[in-house]
Design a protein around this motif. Structure first.
Motif, PDB file in Angstrom:
ATOM      1  N   ILE A  16      58.449  70.907   7.560  1.00  0.00           N
ATOM      2  CA  ILE A  16      58.354  72.018   6.664  1.00  0.00           C
ATOM      3  C   ILE A  16      56.736  72.036   6.397  1.00  0.00           C
ATOM      4  O   ILE A  16      55.970  70.888   6.214  1.00  0.00           O
ATOM      5  CB  ILE A  16      58.703  71.700   5.149  1.00  0.00           C
ATOM      6  CG1 ILE A  16      60.282  71.374   5.383  1.00  0.00           C
ATOM      7  CG2 ILE A  16      58.931  73.035   4.405  1.00  0.00           C
ATOM      8  CD1 ILE A  16      61.297  72.204   6.101  1.00  0.00           C
ATOM      9  N   GLU A  17      56.041  73.170   6.539  1.00  0.00           N
ATOM     10  CA  GLU A  17      54.662  73.176   6.703  1.00  0.00           C
ATOM     11  C   GLU A  17      54.278  73.142   5.287  1.00  0.00           C
ATOM     12  O   GLU A  17      52.921  72.587   4.969  1.00  0.00           O
ATOM     13  CB  GLU A  17      54.104  74.620   7.062  1.00  0.00           C
ATOM     14  CG  GLU A  17      54.402  74.899   8.571  1.00  0.00           C
ATOM     15  CD  GLU A  17      53.775  75.966   9.264  1.00  0.00           C
ATOM     16  OE1 GLU A  17      53.357  76.826   8.432  1.00  0.00           O
ATOM     17  OE2 GLU A  17      53.949  76.202  10.281  1.00  0.00           O
ATOM     18  N   THR A  18      54.757  73.506   4.056  1.00  0.00           N
ATOM     19  CA  THR A  18      54.549  73.301   2.802  1.00  0.00           C
ATOM     20  C   THR A  18      55.011  71.940   2.240  1.00  0.00           C
ATOM     21  O   THR A  18      56.042  71.492   2.870  1.00  0.00           O
ATOM     22  CB  THR A  18      54.975  74.429   1.997  1.00  0.00           C
ATOM     23  OG1 THR A  18      56.163  74.747   2.141  1.00  0.00           O
ATOM     24  CG2 THR A  18      54.203  75.606   2.243  1.00  0.00           C
ATOM     25  N   ASP A  19      54.735  71.688   1.066  1.00  0.00           N
ATOM     26  CA  ASP A  19      54.965  70.387   0.362  1.00  0.00           C
ATOM     27  C   ASP A  19      56.481  70.410  -0.302  1.00  0.00           C
ATOM     28  O   ASP A  19      56.510  70.529  -1.410  1.00  0.00           O
ATOM     29  CB  ASP A  19      53.915  70.059  -0.487  1.00  0.00           C
ATOM     30  CG  ASP A  19      54.270  68.552  -1.188  1.00  0.00           C
ATOM     31  OD1 ASP A  19      55.095  67.975  -0.691  1.00  0.00           O
ATOM     32  OD2 ASP A  19      53.482  68.130  -1.938  1.00  0.00           O
ATOM     33  N   MET A  20      57.508  70.436   0.454  1.00  0.00           N
ATOM     34  CA  MET A  20      58.723  70.591  -0.210  1.00  0.00           C
ATOM     35  C   MET A  20      59.944  69.895   0.467  1.00  0.00           C
ATOM     36  O   MET A  20      61.111  69.801   0.442  1.00  0.00           O
ATOM     37  CB  MET A  20      59.363  72.038  -0.274  1.00  0.00           C
ATOM     38  CG  MET A  20      59.333  72.804   0.826  1.00  0.00           C
ATOM     39  SD  MET A  20      59.667  74.360   0.865  1.00  0.00           S
ATOM     40  CE  MET A  20      61.514  74.189   1.167  1.00  0.00           C
ATOM     41  N   ALA A  21      59.569  69.048   1.407  1.00  0.00           N
ATOM     42  CA  ALA A  21      60.331  68.252   2.556  1.00  0.00           C
ATOM     43  C   ALA A  21      61.334  67.333   1.774  1.00  0.00           C
ATOM     44  O   ALA A  21      62.517  67.162   2.036  1.00  0.00           O
ATOM     45  CB  ALA A  21      59.712  67.631   3.575  1.00  0.00           C
ATOM     46  N   LYS A  22      60.738  66.721   0.864  1.00  0.00           N
ATOM     47  CA  LYS A  22      61.762  65.477   0.265  1.00  0.00           C
ATOM     48  C   LYS A  22      62.818  66.198  -0.405  1.00  0.00           C
ATOM     49  O   LYS A  22      64.009  65.682  -0.434  1.00  0.00           O
ATOM     50  CB  LYS A  22      60.710  64.607  -0.595  1.00  0.00           C
ATOM     51  CG  LYS A  22      61.658  63.499  -1.317  1.00  0.00           C
ATOM     52  CD  LYS A  22      60.563  62.551  -1.912  1.00  0.00           C
ATOM     53  CE  LYS A  22      61.458  61.109  -2.341  1.00  0.00           C
ATOM     54  NZ  LYS A  22      60.300  59.981  -2.777  1.00  0.00           N
ATOM     55  N   ALA A  23      62.619  67.133  -1.450  1.00  0.00           N
ATOM     56  CA  ALA A  23      63.403  67.755  -2.306  1.00  0.00           C
ATOM     57  C   ALA A  23      64.552  68.485  -1.310  1.00  0.00           C
ATOM     58  O   ALA A  23      65.782  68.310  -1.362  1.00  0.00           O
ATOM     59  CB  ALA A  23      62.922  68.941  -3.030  1.00  0.00           C
ATOM     60  N   LEU A  24      64.170  69.022  -0.184  1.00  0.00           N
ATOM     61  CA  LEU A  24      64.899  69.819   0.950  1.00  0.00           C
ATOM     62  C   LEU A  24      65.714  69.007   1.426  1.00  0.00           C
ATOM     63  O   LEU A  24      67.165  68.946   1.565  1.00  0.00           O
ATOM     64  CB  LEU A  24      64.126  70.713   1.552  1.00  0.00           C
ATOM     65  CG  LEU A  24      64.950  71.500   2.820  1.00  0.00           C
ATOM     66  CD1 LEU A  24      65.980  72.490   2.284  1.00  0.00           C
ATOM     67  CD2 LEU A  24      64.087  72.054   3.787  1.00  0.00           C
TER      68      LEU A  24
END
Length: 476
Positions: free
Chosen positions: A419-427
């Motif tokens: 993921i380019e934006t900062d949301m990988a952990k939650a996703l």
């Protein structure tokens, strides 16, 4: 808290092959009140190989076994084993990238270079790496100016324009010191097609088997220097410039004027230091080309930057600048690292939006296409992401991703999300809850496009970040 990574860089060029070993220091540079952030804080070159002549079977074939033997010898001299290597790059550059068996050579080296060494070749990538290795990028960033790095090797000149440290233009021209090979008495042994193109354009009668006069070689290299002047904006561009662009390279269009210029590559030593008195010492036109550039406006029209590395710029860049780190908000349900040569499937903004709405049909179509076109077992899905998505949106996106994976990927294949934006952990956590039987890896702060490949190294700093190399395999 910090970790060290041993990085190897191998540059197989038109004329020379080199190997370096570097130690990269990774630390958490965030303070106590912010999200942890893993950063490469130090790069130290710990071994430089001799400059080897690139082994060839003939004019069109690299000698893969001999190249491997050279690299094995440098591992022994440096005191390292392939298993010690954590990251780095094997790069086939210049005219060597166009040799018939360049892919085979990379395959011969891939097993030698440890768990996490990437094999890459491409004129655009080489241009950027050389500009970093020479110090041009750092100079541009520190002095807030535009710097053009010209990496002039045996077969090509790689171009990279940096503006305050960022690459704003790149390209490659078939101009180099090995394009015409000469016997000690000046007899022409070979003429590369790009050199023949330049010679014809200025009506220069160079022929294999005949002795070249110094005036002819001066005229040829003088025209090459003039073409470089055209490329950096000193005079209007002529059609010949387009004819000698390297296949596979991006046309180098300058969005800003060049303020400073830096030379690297083997010919650079002949530009900065003019001690060489024998013009045929190297059996080619390299000395003549260095002299022509010294006498051109390239040195007088711009601020001249002294490089940190000349002939070693590309290999230093390959060993110390190809690795990046994921963001620290990552998720992986199982430790499956390292992962190598994972093809990228980029999800468009429109396809991602449909997934945010809970509709996975477009994503499934793209995955089905990938499976039909590729022999790889699974891809890495690269998504642009969204700033501050709602929890409901994350759930719908996770449902779409897990549904597509269940429909089209083997049950044992991991679902790799970039993921380019900062949301990988939650996703990643959402996907793992929906598909607990599948390995899920989600990382962020990495950009890659379709056609690229990823290497993911072993987690660092207690699992905080993952070293990543984005690989672009281009053979002109």
């Amino acid at each position: 808290m910090g970790d060290d990574i041993l990085s190897v860089g191998v540059d197989i060029g038109t004329s020379t092959t080199q190997v370096i070993f570097s130690r990269l220091r990774v630390e958490n540079t965030a303070n106590y009140f912010t999200i942890p952030r893993a950063t490469i804080v130090d790069k130290e070159v710990v071994y430089k190989s001799p400059v080897h002549l690139t082994p060839l079977v003939n004019e069109s074939l690299l000698d893969g076994d001999a190249v491997r033997a050279l690299v094995e010898g440098d591992f022994r001299q440096a005191g390292f084993h392939p298993g010690d290597t954590g990251t780095g790059a094997v790069i086939i550059t210049g005219e060597s990238a166009r040799k018939e068996n360049s892919r085979l050579v990379l395959e011969k080296l891939s097993g030698l270079a440890g768990d996490f060494v990437v094999a890459t070749a491409g004129p655009d990538l080489e241009a950027i790496i050389a500009g970093k290795g020479s110090g041009a990028q750092a100079y541009s960033e520190q002095r807030a100016c535009t710097v053009m790095n010209l990496d002039i090797g045996g077969g090509t000149t790689n171009l990279a324009l940096f503006d305050q440290g960022d690459v704003i233009a790149k390209g490659c021209l078939n101009i180099g010191g090995r394009l015409v090979r000469l016997a000690p008495d000046g007899t022409v042994l070979s003429i590369s097609p790009p050199a023949a193109t330049v010679a014809r354009a200025i009506h220069l009668p160079l022929e294999v088997g005949k002795r070249a006069k110094p005036a002819q070689l001066e005229a040829l290299t003088g025209e090459m220097a003039h073409l470089l002047e055209q490329q950096v904006g000193l005079c209007p561009q002529q059609p010949l410039l387009r004819q000698i662009e390297t296949p596979g390279a991006t046309p180098c269009v300058l969005p800003k004027a060049v303020q400073a210029i830096c030379f690297s590559g083997g010919v650079a030593d002949l530009i900065y230091r003019a001690e060489e008195t024998d013009p045929l010492r190297y059996g080619d036109i390299g000395v003549y080309l260095g002299r022509a550039i010294r006498q051109s406006r390239l040195l007088s029209a711009f601020r001249l930057v002294e490089p940190e590395e000349t002939i070693r710029a590309t290999v230093v860049g390959a060993g110390t600048y190809t690795t990046t780190l994921s963001g620290s908000t990552i998720h992986y349900s199982r430790d499956v690292f390292p992962l190598k040569n994972i093809p990228v499937v980029r999800v468009s903004a429109g396809e991602q939006e449909r997934c945010f709405q809970g509709d996975s049909s477009l994503l499934e179509t793209k995955l089905r296409w990938f499976i039909h076109q590729s022999d790889a077992e699974y891809p890495a899905l690269v998504l642009p992401g969204k700033k501050s998505p709602s929890y409901r949106e994350l759930e719908k996106l996770a449902h779409s991703l897990s549904q597509a994976a269940a429909a089209l990927l083997p049950p044992t294949a991991p679902l790799l999300l970039v993921i380019e934006t900062d949301m990988a952990k939650a996703l990643g956590q959402c996907v793992s809850r929906l598909a607990p039987e599948r390995t899920v890896v989600a990382i962020d702060s990495i950009k890659a496009g379709s056609g690229d490949y990823l290497d993911l190294g072993r987690p660092l700093l207690g699992g905080m970040a993952i070293p990543v190399v984005v690989k672009t395999l281009i053979f002109g």
